[in-house]
Design a protein around this motif. Structure first.
Motif, PDB file in Angstrom:
ATOM      1  N   ILE A 121       2.281   4.833   6.013  1.00 34.01           N
ATOM      2  CA  ILE A 121       2.085   4.447   4.617  1.00 34.01           C
ATOM      3  C   ILE A 121       3.135   5.172   3.781  1.00 34.01           C
ATOM      4  O   ILE A 121       3.177   6.398   3.745  1.00 34.01           O
ATOM      5  CB  ILE A 121       0.666   4.794   4.122  1.00 34.01           C
ATOM      6  N   ASN A 167      -1.924   8.995  -1.336  1.00 34.74           N
ATOM      7  CA  ASN A 167      -1.345   7.652  -1.273  1.00 34.74           C
ATOM      8  C   ASN A 167      -1.976   6.850  -0.136  1.00 34.74           C
ATOM      9  O   ASN A 167      -2.323   5.679  -0.307  1.00 34.74           O
ATOM     10  CB  ASN A 167       0.173   7.741  -1.112  1.00 34.74           C
ATOM     11  N   GLU A 205      -7.994   0.383  -1.339  1.00 32.44           N
ATOM     12  CA  GLU A 205      -7.654  -0.978  -1.770  1.00 32.44           C
ATOM     13  C   GLU A 205      -7.938  -2.005  -0.675  1.00 32.44           C
ATOM     14  O   GLU A 205      -8.124  -3.187  -0.970  1.00 32.44           O
ATOM     15  CB  GLU A 205      -6.173  -1.067  -2.143  1.00 32.44           C
ATOM     16  N   SER A 206      -7.964  -1.564   0.560  1.00 31.58           N
ATOM     17  CA  SER A 206      -8.121  -2.468   1.702  1.00 31.58           C
ATOM     18  C   SER A 206      -9.564  -2.634   2.148  1.00 31.58           C
ATOM     19  O   SER A 206      -9.858  -3.528   2.953  1.00 31.58           O
ATOM     20  CB  SER A 206      -7.300  -1.942   2.893  1.00 31.58           C
ATOM     21  N   CYS A 222       4.332   0.508   5.735  1.00 34.66           N
ATOM     22  CA  CYS A 222       3.546  -0.300   4.799  1.00 34.66           C
ATOM     23  C   CYS A 222       3.491   0.416   3.453  1.00 34.66           C
ATOM     24  O   CYS A 222       3.121   1.594   3.391  1.00 34.66           O
ATOM     25  CB  CYS A 222       2.126  -0.506   5.322  1.00 34.66           C
ATOM     26  N   TYR A 223       3.850  -0.296   2.415  1.00 38.38           N
ATOM     27  CA  TYR A 223       3.834   0.266   1.070  1.00 38.38           C
ATOM     28  C   TYR A 223       2.636  -0.204   0.254  1.00 38.38           C
ATOM     29  O   TYR A 223       2.430   0.260  -0.864  1.00 38.38           O
ATOM     30  CB  TYR A 223       5.120  -0.103   0.326  1.00 38.38           C
ATOM     31  N   SER A 224       1.860  -1.131   0.802  1.00 38.43           N
ATOM     32  CA  SER A 224       0.746  -1.684   0.034  1.00 38.43           C
ATOM     33  C   SER A 224      -0.397  -2.064   0.966  1.00 38.43           C
ATOM     34  O   SER A 224      -0.235  -2.138   2.192  1.00 38.43           O
ATOM     35  CB  SER A 224       1.202  -2.940  -0.709  1.00 38.43           C
ATOM     36  N   SER A 225      -1.526  -2.353   0.360  1.00 43.48           N
ATOM     37  CA  SER A 225      -2.684  -2.831   1.099  1.00 43.48           C
ATOM     38  C   SER A 225      -2.358  -4.140   1.817  1.00 43.48           C
ATOM     39  O   SER A 225      -2.713  -4.313   2.984  1.00 43.48           O
ATOM     40  CB  SER A 225      -3.851  -3.020   0.128  1.00 43.48           C
ATOM     41  N   VAL A 267      -4.341   3.343  -0.459  1.00 44.28           N
ATOM     42  CA  VAL A 267      -4.116   2.088   0.256  1.00 44.28           C
ATOM     43  C   VAL A 267      -5.367   1.711   1.060  1.00 44.28           C
ATOM     44  O   VAL A 267      -5.772   0.542   1.079  1.00 44.28           O
ATOM     45  CB  VAL A 267      -2.858   2.174   1.156  1.00 44.28           C
TER      46      VAL A 267
END
Length: 176
Positions: A119, A37, A44-45, A142-145, A41
């Motif tokens: 994360i 996970n 994605e970043s 943080c759950y997302s990028s 992230v």
């Protein structure tokens, strides 16, 4: 006396860096799903990181795991993002941010003055090792990028001396 285990934190201090590179140390936890996970992230970043200045992303795999198992699933290595074998405590000394989950490394980083991004996965129970009593100006879930990128921008704007001074109290309050 479990906190005696962390006595070494009082002898660790951050190193003054010779450049302005913002270092995001990624410490992968023992659990594969959480590690994957985190790497999702980060992946994605990566494009956004290129527009945020000079950013380095060393990735430290949990000592019980192999980087090869992640390299085959995630094509994220580049000049700025790479798996490392260095000791965690040597790596954290120059980090500007720790990215991890469910690990004592989160509290250890805060104790020496390094902000933390935990994360979380939306479909799993969050294992947050940071007590509620610690001011969340210097750590974030943080759950997302997008949430990670927003927190990085916030941390980049804070004076590093202020971070170390404010987080330095954690060492005395939570570790012998």
């Amino acid at each position: 006396a479990p906190s005696l285990r962390y006595k070494y934190l009082h002898s660790i201090s951050r190193l003054k860096k010779k450049d302005n590179r913002f270092i995001i140390l990624v410490a992968l936890p023992i659990f594969m799903d959480q590690s994957e996970n985190i790497l999702s992230v980060i992946a994605e970043s990566l494009d956004a990181f290129q527009h945020m200045g000079d950013i380095g992303i060393p990735i430290k795999v949990h000592p019980t795991k192999s980087a090869d198992s992640f390299k085959s699933k995630f094509s994220i290595e580049s000049d700025n993002c790479r798996f490392i074998n260095e000791d965690f405590f040597e790596s954290i000394k120059t980090a500007d941010l720790l990215v991890s989950a469910a690990s004592t490394t989160c509290m250890e980083a805060l104790a020496i003055g390094v902000p933390v991004a935990i994360i979380g996965a939306r479909n799993k129970i969050l294992q947050n090792p940071i007590p509620r009593s610690i001011d969340n100006d210097y750590w974030r879930i943080c759950y997302s990028s997008d949430e990670l990128l927003g927190f990085i921008e916030t941390i980049q704007k804070i004076n590093k001396d202020d971070i170390e001074m404010n987080l330095g109290q954690i060492k005395d309050s939570y570790f012998m």
